[in-house]
Design a protein around this motif. Sequence first.
Motif, PDB file in Angstrom:
ATOM      1  N   MET A   1       0.837  -1.182   0.000  1.00 12.87           N
ATOM      2  CA  MET A   1       0.000   0.000   0.000  1.00 12.87           C
ATOM      3  C   MET A   1       0.885   1.250   0.000  1.00 12.87           C
ATOM      4  O   MET A   1       1.879   1.311   0.723  1.00 12.87           O
ATOM      5  N   VAL A   2       0.529   2.221  -0.772  1.00 14.71           N
ATOM      6  CA  VAL A   2       1.286   3.462  -0.873  1.00 14.71           C
ATOM      7  C   VAL A   2       0.761   4.446   0.176  1.00 14.71           C
ATOM      8  O   VAL A   2      -0.430   4.719   0.244  1.00 14.71           O
ATOM      9  N   TYR A   3       1.678   4.968   0.983  1.00 15.16           N
ATOM     10  CA  TYR A   3       1.303   5.931   2.008  1.00 15.16           C
ATOM     11  C   TYR A   3       1.015   7.285   1.370  1.00 15.16           C
ATOM     12  O   TYR A   3       1.807   7.783   0.564  1.00 15.16           O
ATOM     13  N   GLN A   4      -0.101   7.874   1.719  1.00 12.23           N
ATOM     14  CA  GLN A   4      -0.479   9.194   1.229  1.00 12.23           C
ATOM     15  C   GLN A   4      -0.246  10.214   2.338  1.00 12.23           C
ATOM     16  O   GLN A   4      -0.997  10.236   3.318  1.00 12.23           O
ATOM     17  N   PRO A   5       0.794  11.034   2.223  1.00 17.97           N
ATOM     18  CA  PRO A   5       1.089  11.985   3.299  1.00 17.97           C
ATOM     19  C   PRO A   5       0.016  13.065   3.400  1.00 17.97           C
ATOM     20  O   PRO A   5      -0.570  13.477   2.403  1.00 17.97           O
ATOM     21  N   SER A   6      -0.183  13.506   4.614  1.00 18.90           N
ATOM     22  CA  SER A   6      -1.122  14.598   4.862  1.00 18.90           C
ATOM     23  C   SER A   6      -0.421  15.931   4.611  1.00 18.90           C
ATOM     24  O   SER A   6       0.811  15.993   4.460  1.00 18.90           O
ATOM     25  N   SER A  88       6.424   5.893   4.260  1.00 22.75           N
ATOM     26  CA  SER A  88       5.518   5.601   5.369  1.00 22.75           C
ATOM     27  C   SER A  88       5.375   6.903   6.147  1.00 22.75           C
ATOM     28  O   SER A  88       6.010   7.901   5.801  1.00 22.75           O
ATOM     29  N   PRO A  89       4.585   6.912   7.226  1.00 21.71           N
ATOM     30  CA  PRO A  89       4.500   8.144   8.021  1.00 21.71           C
ATOM     31  C   PRO A  89       5.829   8.551   8.647  1.00 21.71           C
ATOM     32  O   PRO A  89       6.014   9.693   9.030  1.00 21.71           O
ATOM     33  N   ASN A  90       6.779   7.593   8.741  1.00 22.58           N
ATOM     34  CA  ASN A  90       8.010   7.836   9.475  1.00 22.58           C
ATOM     35  C   ASN A  90       9.273   7.792   8.625  1.00 22.58           C
ATOM     36  O   ASN A  90      10.366   7.964   9.153  1.00 22.58           O
ATOM     37  N   LEU A  91       9.129   7.551   7.326  1.00 19.48           N
ATOM     38  CA  LEU A  91      10.266   7.467   6.411  1.00 19.48           C
ATOM     39  C   LEU A  91       9.962   8.283   5.165  1.00 19.48           C
ATOM     40  O   LEU A  91       8.921   8.081   4.533  1.00 19.48           O
ATOM     41  N   VAL A  92      10.870   9.175   4.814  1.00 17.94           N
ATOM     42  CA  VAL A  92      10.671   9.972   3.605  1.00 17.94           C
ATOM     43  C   VAL A  92      12.013  10.161   2.897  1.00 17.94           C
ATOM     44  O   VAL A  92      13.010  10.496   3.521  1.00 17.94           O
ATOM     45  N   VAL A  93      12.025   9.865   1.605  1.00 20.28           N
ATOM     46  CA  VAL A  93      13.179  10.125   0.759  1.00 20.28           C
ATOM     47  C   VAL A  93      12.914  11.465   0.085  1.00 20.28           C
ATOM     48  O   VAL A  93      11.858  11.661  -0.521  1.00 20.28           O
ATOM     49  N   VAL A  94      13.865  12.378   0.217  1.00 18.79           N
ATOM     50  CA  VAL A  94      13.688  13.713  -0.345  1.00 18.79           C
ATOM     51  C   VAL A  94      14.756  13.937  -1.409  1.00 18.79           C
ATOM     52  O   VAL A  94      15.949  13.925  -1.120  1.00 18.79           O
ATOM     53  N   GLU A  95      14.304  14.105  -2.646  1.00 14.83           N
ATOM     54  CA  GLU A  95      15.210  14.411  -3.750  1.00 14.83           C
ATOM     55  C   GLU A  95      15.305  15.923  -3.877  1.00 14.83           C
ATOM     56  O   GLU A  95      14.283  16.622  -3.869  1.00 14.83           O
TER      57      GLU A  95
END
Length: 142
Positions: A1-6, A88-95
Amino acid sequence: MVYQPSDDDRASVEGWFAQYDALAEQGAIEQLADLAVFPMNVVTDVPGGHAAVKQWSRREYVEAMKEAMGGGTAGLGLTSVRTPRFLSPNLVVVETDATMTIEGREEHMRYADLLVRTEEGWAFQTMIQGGWGHGWPPARRG
């Protein structure tokens, strides 16, 4: 499932980078290190070779950033466009696509960071950027 950030998720990452950018501008390397989780993974490549991977302690990070940033990024005309990809709510890759002006000429670079949510808020744990691996041993499988 793909996490959709708020909207709050995205705003919290933008706020973290605003704090990071302000500290980088000042050359506040120790305070930048306070925004990280160590050991930090550093992924780059060896020019003309292959990927290179290290884990830095806080001391190694501070030494490398003092060399790379000197007195800070103020006066470099640095602009950054960041694209966060929440895993996920706790992991984000930022390019990040960044442009800085050095002695009248523009330099472009692209890099990525893995941010992890800690009890104290976001922290960067992995830095990925090509071209840092001068003299580093190439990565080996297994």
